[in-house]
Each structure stands twice: as structure tokens, then as C-alpha cells.
Enzyme design. Sequence first.
Site, PDB file in Angstrom:
ATOM      1  N   HIS A  56     -19.694  22.749  38.070  1.00  0.00           N
ATOM      2  CA  HIS A  56     -20.652  23.097  36.996  1.00  0.00           C
ATOM      3  C   HIS A  56     -21.914  22.236  37.067  1.00  0.00           C
ATOM      4  O   HIS A  56     -21.826  21.165  36.310  1.00  0.00           O
ATOM      5  CB  HIS A  56     -20.013  23.370  35.575  1.00  0.00           C
ATOM      6  N   CYS A  93     -27.341  24.368  29.990  1.00  0.00           N
ATOM      7  CA  CYS A  93     -26.487  24.891  31.028  1.00  0.00           C
ATOM      8  C   CYS A  93     -27.207  26.053  31.625  1.00  0.00           C
ATOM      9  O   CYS A  93     -27.300  26.505  32.867  1.00  0.00           O
ATOM     10  CB  CYS A  93     -25.164  25.380  30.397  1.00  0.00           C
ATOM     11  N   GLY A 122     -25.274  24.102  25.778  1.00  0.00           N
ATOM     12  CA  GLY A 122     -24.975  23.219  25.041  1.00  0.00           C
ATOM     13  C   GLY A 122     -26.312  23.293  23.906  1.00  0.00           C
ATOM     14  O   GLY A 122     -27.333  24.009  23.722  1.00  0.00           O
ATOM     15  N   CYS A 124     -23.029  30.305  28.389  1.00  0.00           N
ATOM     16  CA  CYS A 124     -23.314  29.770  27.196  1.00  0.00           C
ATOM     17  C   CYS A 124     -23.943  28.298  27.358  1.00  0.00           C
ATOM     18  O   CYS A 124     -24.030  27.951  28.650  1.00  0.00           O
ATOM     19  CB  CYS A 124     -22.006  29.025  26.331  1.00  0.00           C
TER      20      CYS A 124
END
Length: 392
Positions: free
Chosen positions: A349, A86, A381, A379
Site C-alpha cells: 500500500h 490513502c 485516513g 478508505c
Amino acid sequence: MAKPVIVSAVRTAIGRSFKGALVNVSSETLAINILTEAVRRSGVDPSEVDDVILAELNYGGGDLARHAAVASGMESVPGQAVNRHCAGSLTSIANAAAHIGAGAERVIVAGGVQSLSTSPLMKWRVPGSDPMEFKEPWMPPSHPETPDAPALDMSITVGWNTAKKVGISRQAMDEWALRSHQRAVAAADAGKFAEEILPLKITQADGSVIDFAADEHPRRDTTLERLASLPVLHPEIEGFSVTAGNSSGINDAAAAVTVTADDYAAANGLEVMATVRAWANVGVTPADNGIAAANVIGKILDRTGLSVGDVALWEINEAFASVPIAACRAHGIDEELVNFSGSGCSLGHPISASGARQVATLIYELRRRGGGIGVSAMCAGGGMGGALVIEV
């Protein structure tokens, strides 16, 4: 050292994967469009671009940045693929700023591309099996899986684990998601996204052509009652509170910025939109993935000597609503200054593009407000977090 500055910032509108306007638009096409427009807006001669750095995810290898450079007529420009899940496009921008600051390059286009609608299905040969035995379809796991941190179910690994750890209620997450939709709709109605969005002409299945210039994910009719009525994603888990409504969408988009040195911008009469002041990344136990946004904010504030009060605006990606809530609680951040035009729950997203989208949105909003410091954090993955500090 040279000071890295941003001289253009642009994104596409965000589509709904598998059902929206971008369903048949390839990642390569998105990359070509966003690269071409980032360079055009910057005022930089394409022959002066030193590199292109684009984040990508789930494309099975390759190099979208180089593909886009060649297709855009910039054959002398190399390209680099980045994958930090991300936070990939935040890392792309940070890498560009590092190269510029070190004096290694003068102009770099950096960002990210995500087309989940066209991501290929991959095959994986099962270790120890006959060479021709493949498992299909297959997605690379983001981390070594454990019962409390599935590698392919972020609703547990990120959304639920964060809510449990911090004590965030279903109502608090639904209220955050509702505000996200309300802010995204208000921003669109006020024309705020018009500056940052590159309209795309999309050919439909029937041969007609549409102008795609508005985010598809925000819902005008969202209410707290509707959000509260949605079923949880894992009813078999006692107390589970994550729903589709307080989670981010599945989306397609691209976003990029042009980074150059301040002296190069001055010498070539380029408009400086923002200065890249700092960046940071962290790792956490995968089961604490959603806390990584809070952790990386702490790291970058400590690294820069900034206080929470020094920051005018924040973008903290809503992979799940629990993530920005946890970050705000950890650092005493005023929620009114976070995700002022919506985020993952409303805008969506588009994984590899989200960081660059956040940076673009920050830049344009800070300019409207007369300047200031902005922080983009998220955050990522695998138990990671990334953050970038800009100043307008």
C-alpha cells in the site's frame, strides 16, 4: 460537456519501504519517471499537457507535480499537490476528469507518489512554548484523536474497529490475505503486470545497476498456517485480531494516468483505454474509518444508478483485510470479483499511489476481459473514503 477519457496508465513496481530496491530513490525521482512515461505512452505531445496533479503525503509541503514537470522539460506546465491520505490519487484523477469535463483543460496527467523510505522527519513547535522548542520527529495527525481512534495507529482505528463492528473473524481476515498473496503471485507469473509496470534502473550502494520491474511485497510461501501463527499487533487488547499478515505493507511506488477529452483523443488519434464515469468521496466518524469504503461504494452506486451486478470488477484497497470484507458484506459483492490480482496485503500500500495503481490494474484487466465497468474504492485516513468508476 466533454467526456473525460484515460489514454495512458502506468505504475512502477512496488517496493518495500526501508529495505527494498527503492529505499534510496527519492519521491522526486519517482514523480519524474512516472510523469514522463505517462505522457510517452499517451502519445500526447508534452507541449499539449495542461496540468499535472499528483497526490503526496508526509513530505512536509512542496509540490511534486510541479517539480516533476520542470525536471521533465515541461516548464510551461503547472503542477498541483493533492492530499486525501490513502485516496489521494483517486482524487487526483477525479479532479483531472472534472477539469476535462468542464472544458477547462484538454490534457492532464494525474496520479500519486509515495516514498516512505525517504519521507522527511518534521518538527512541530509546541503551542505556548518558547519559540525555539520543537517536538521532533512529528507527523501531522489525520484526525482529532480519541481513545478508540488513535491518529497514528491505523491497526486499531481502521483494522480492528472494522473487524469488531462487522463481526469479522481472525480466520476470515487471514483467509482473505492468503488469497490476496496467491492472486498477486499468479498475476505476476502470468505476466499480467508487465503492461502496467514501468521498469526502473536503480543504482545500488555498490554502484551496480538493477532493473526494478517486479513487486517486492507478495510472498510465495504464505500459508494459512503461517498467517495464523503471527502475533497480533496489540495483545493487550482483548480479542484483538489484526496482525502484520492481514494488514497492508509499508511501501514505495508511483502511478499515473493521462486524462483527456474524448473529442481531443479522437482528433489526435489517441487510443482511449477507459472512460471516467463518476467519482465520490465520503466522511465518517474517524473510529469508523474502515467502513468508509463500504459507504462510498453505496454513494457512488446511488449517484450513477448502477447496481452491484453492473460492475465487472472491483478494486477495494486492503489497508487491512477487514476493509474489503466489510464492503463486500455491506453490498453483497462477489469476493471473486474483488482484488483479482492482489491488493494491499500482498502488493503493498504505497499510500498516495495506491488509488492510481488500482485504476491502472483495473484498466488493463478489463481490457483483457473484453471491457466492462470497474470500481476502485478505498478508505482513507481521518475517516474518509473515495471511489472512482471507469468503463473500458
